[in-house]
Design an enzyme around this catalytic site. Structure first.
Site, mmCIF file in Angstrom:
data_model
loop_
_atom_site.group_PDB
_atom_site.id
_atom_site.type_symbol
_atom_site.label_atom_id
_atom_site.label_comp_id
_atom_site.label_asym_id
_atom_site.label_seq_id
_atom_site.Cartn_x
_atom_site.Cartn_y
_atom_site.Cartn_z
ATOM 1 C CE1 TYR A 177 111.676 -57.790 30.760
ATOM 2 C CE2 TYR A 177 113.676 -57.051 29.401
ATOM 3 C CZ TYR A 177 113.381 -58.086 29.786
ATOM 4 O OH TYR A 177 113.230 -59.524 30.388
ATOM 5 C CE LYS A 193 113.625 -58.906 33.705
ATOM 6 N NZ LYS A 193 112.940 -60.019 34.768
HETATM 7 P P1 NAP Z 1 106.383 -65.913 29.565
HETATM 8 O O1 NAP Z 1 106.890 -67.430 29.052
HETATM 9 O O2 NAP Z 1 105.927 -65.010 29.323
HETATM 10 O O3 NAP Z 1 106.235 -66.120 31.163
HETATM 11 C C1 NAP Z 1 106.355 -64.896 32.007
HETATM 12 C C2 NAP Z 1 106.004 -66.448 33.234
HETATM 13 O O4 NAP Z 1 105.670 -65.327 34.064
HETATM 14 C C3 NAP Z 1 104.700 -66.481 33.009
HETATM 15 O O5 NAP Z 1 104.472 -68.229 33.357
HETATM 16 C C4 NAP Z 1 103.494 -65.769 34.024
HETATM 17 O O6 NAP Z 1 102.341 -66.612 34.698
HETATM 18 C C5 NAP Z 1 104.188 -65.446 34.647
HETATM 19 N N1 NAP Z 1 104.235 -63.936 35.571
HETATM 20 C C6 NAP Z 1 103.796 -62.837 34.976
HETATM 21 N N2 NAP Z 1 103.313 -61.802 35.750
HETATM 22 C C7 NAP Z 1 102.787 -62.707 36.797
HETATM 23 C C8 NAP Z 1 103.032 -62.255 38.159
HETATM 24 N N3 NAP Z 1 102.865 -60.920 38.640
HETATM 25 N N4 NAP Z 1 103.002 -63.131 39.516
HETATM 26 C C9 NAP Z 1 103.018 -64.157 39.244
HETATM 27 N N5 NAP Z 1 103.763 -65.222 37.379
HETATM 28 C C10 NAP Z 1 103.220 -63.685 36.864
HETATM 29 O O7 NAP Z 1 108.397 -65.190 29.690
HETATM 30 P P2 NAP Z 1 109.899 -65.776 29.482
HETATM 31 O O8 NAP Z 1 110.469 -65.174 28.475
HETATM 32 O O9 NAP Z 1 109.602 -67.002 29.910
HETATM 33 O O10 NAP Z 1 110.631 -65.051 30.171
HETATM 34 C C11 NAP Z 1 110.772 -65.982 32.109
HETATM 35 C C12 NAP Z 1 111.630 -64.639 32.506
HETATM 36 O O11 NAP Z 1 112.774 -64.806 31.444
HETATM 37 C C13 NAP Z 1 111.119 -63.514 32.642
HETATM 38 O O12 NAP Z 1 111.822 -62.750 33.761
HETATM 39 C C14 NAP Z 1 112.197 -62.264 31.582
HETATM 40 O O13 NAP Z 1 111.605 -61.129 31.902
HETATM 41 C C15 NAP Z 1 112.938 -62.917 31.354
HETATM 42 N N6 NAP Z 1 114.209 -62.812 30.256
HETATM 43 C C16 NAP Z 1 113.037 -63.891 29.080
HETATM 44 C C17 NAP Z 1 114.424 -63.613 28.099
HETATM 45 C C18 NAP Z 1 113.408 -64.210 26.463
HETATM 46 O O14 NAP Z 1 113.951 -63.987 25.780
HETATM 47 N N7 NAP Z 1 112.263 -65.156 26.622
HETATM 48 C C19 NAP Z 1 115.030 -62.773 27.819
HETATM 49 C C20 NAP Z 1 115.275 -62.249 29.366
HETATM 50 C C21 NAP Z 1 114.900 -62.435 30.310
HETATM 51 P P3 NAP Z 1 100.998 -65.551 34.108
HETATM 52 O O15 NAP Z 1 100.396 -65.723 32.523
HETATM 53 O O16 NAP Z 1 99.873 -67.039 34.262
HETATM 54 O O17 NAP Z 1 100.749 -64.679 34.866
#
Ligand code: NAP
Length: 250
Positions: free
Chosen positions: A157, A161
């Site tokens: 990861y 990133k």
């Molecule tokens: P999440 O709730 O798991 O949502 C992930 C989203 O990405 C879902 O809508 C999923 O939809 C979609 N997705 C995954 N693989 C995909 C693909 N191949 N094509 C199209 N859509 C895809 O995660 P989140 O926490 O909101 O994270 C959003 C972003 O923020 C990510 O890049 C994550 O790395 C980053 N981030 C999150 C955190 C945190 O603490 N939450 C911290 C730092 C960075 P489907 O299920 O339909 O695939």
């Protein structure tokens, strides 16, 4: 501050829930026409669209696994056909497969690099031509504090990133002459389905490293993205904005 999004068109990848949904809703609330992208979560994508439309704003959804170049191209082409334009691209789709390197499988390395990094390449590659032609574009890529500071159990990861950051800085240099900005938002710890399953012990430990003393909200990440996607951020490119409660300070 000029942040009127009326008439603008945006794609938010992975906006069927979590941070992506908050970004889609916040952009739409400002008048942006939003394409909600998802890979599997059809019900979630419908909820995002319904939330936007119920407030009198415009959104539609498009299923595409953006880690596959041809599907990323389909997403961009759908947007251009439907709205005639693409102003804002937010590469938010992401996933995790956490494991210490001793136990990490090659499949989990490849999957995380493909979904988090290659998707960003795919969507930018497909979007850049129409943006170049129009001499306008706002690209915001979602990284993570793990990509800046590292995190045990997240070599895949963190690598993906960090890759997003290097990619974005290079693309920012390639596209600046055409008035396309490329920036990065690096969230800290935001409760979503991505972080739900982390052990409580790890959550507590993380909390003790956050100067502001709390997790962030998806909406707080969304506000940073919307700022970078707006007119007011026209002189900012190639930058990384941490939204992490002070967890990582340069
Ligand atoms: P999440 O709730 O798991 O949502 C992930 C989203 O990405 C879902 O809508 C999923 O939809 C979609 N997705 C995954 N693989 C995909 C693909 N191949 N094509 C199209 N859509 C895809 O995660 P989140 O926490 O909101 O994270 C959003 C972003 O923020 C990510 O890049 C994550 O790395 C980053 N981030 C999150 C955190 C945190 O603490 N939450 C911290 C730092 C960075 P489907 O299920 O339909 O695939």
């Amino acid at each position: 501050m000029n942040n009127d999004f009326t008439g603008k068109v945006a794609i938010v990848t992975g906006s069927s829930r979590g941070i992506g949904r908050a970004i889609a809703e916040t952009l739409a609330a400002g008048g942006t026409q939003v394409v909600v992208n998802y890979a599997k979560d059809l019900e979630g994508a419908k909820k995002t669209v319904d939330a936007i439309v119920s407030k009198g704003n415009t959104a539609s959804m498009f299923q595409a696994d953006v880690s596959v170049l041809s599907q990323a191209e389909d997403l961009i082409n759908y947007t251009l056909d439907k709205y005639g334009n693409l102003d804002i691209l937010v590469n938010n789709a992401g996933t995790t497969r956490d494991q210490l390197i001793m136990r990490m499988s090659e499949e989990d390395w490849d999957l995380v690099l493909r979904v988090n990094l290659k998707s960003t390449f795919n969507c930018c590659k497909a979007a850049i031509k129409p943006m170049m032609r129009k001499r306008y574009g706002r690209i915001v890529n979602i990284s993570s504090v793990s990509g800046i500071a590292g995190n045990a159990g997240q070599t895949n990861y963190s690598a993906s990133k960090s890759g997003v950051i290097g990619f974005s800085k290079s693309l920012a240099r390639e596209t600046a002459a055409r008035k396309i900005t490329v920036n990065v938002v690096a969230p800290g710890f935001i409760p979503t389905s991505l972080t739900n399953d982390l052990p409580d012990e790890l959550k507590e430990q993380t909390l003790s490293h956050i100067p502001l003393g709390r997790w962030g909200e998806p909406e707080e990440v969304a506000e940073a993205v919307v700022f970078l996607a707006g007119e007011a951020a026209g002189y900012i490119t190639g930058q990384v904005l941490n939204v992490d409660g002070g967890m990582v300070m340069a």
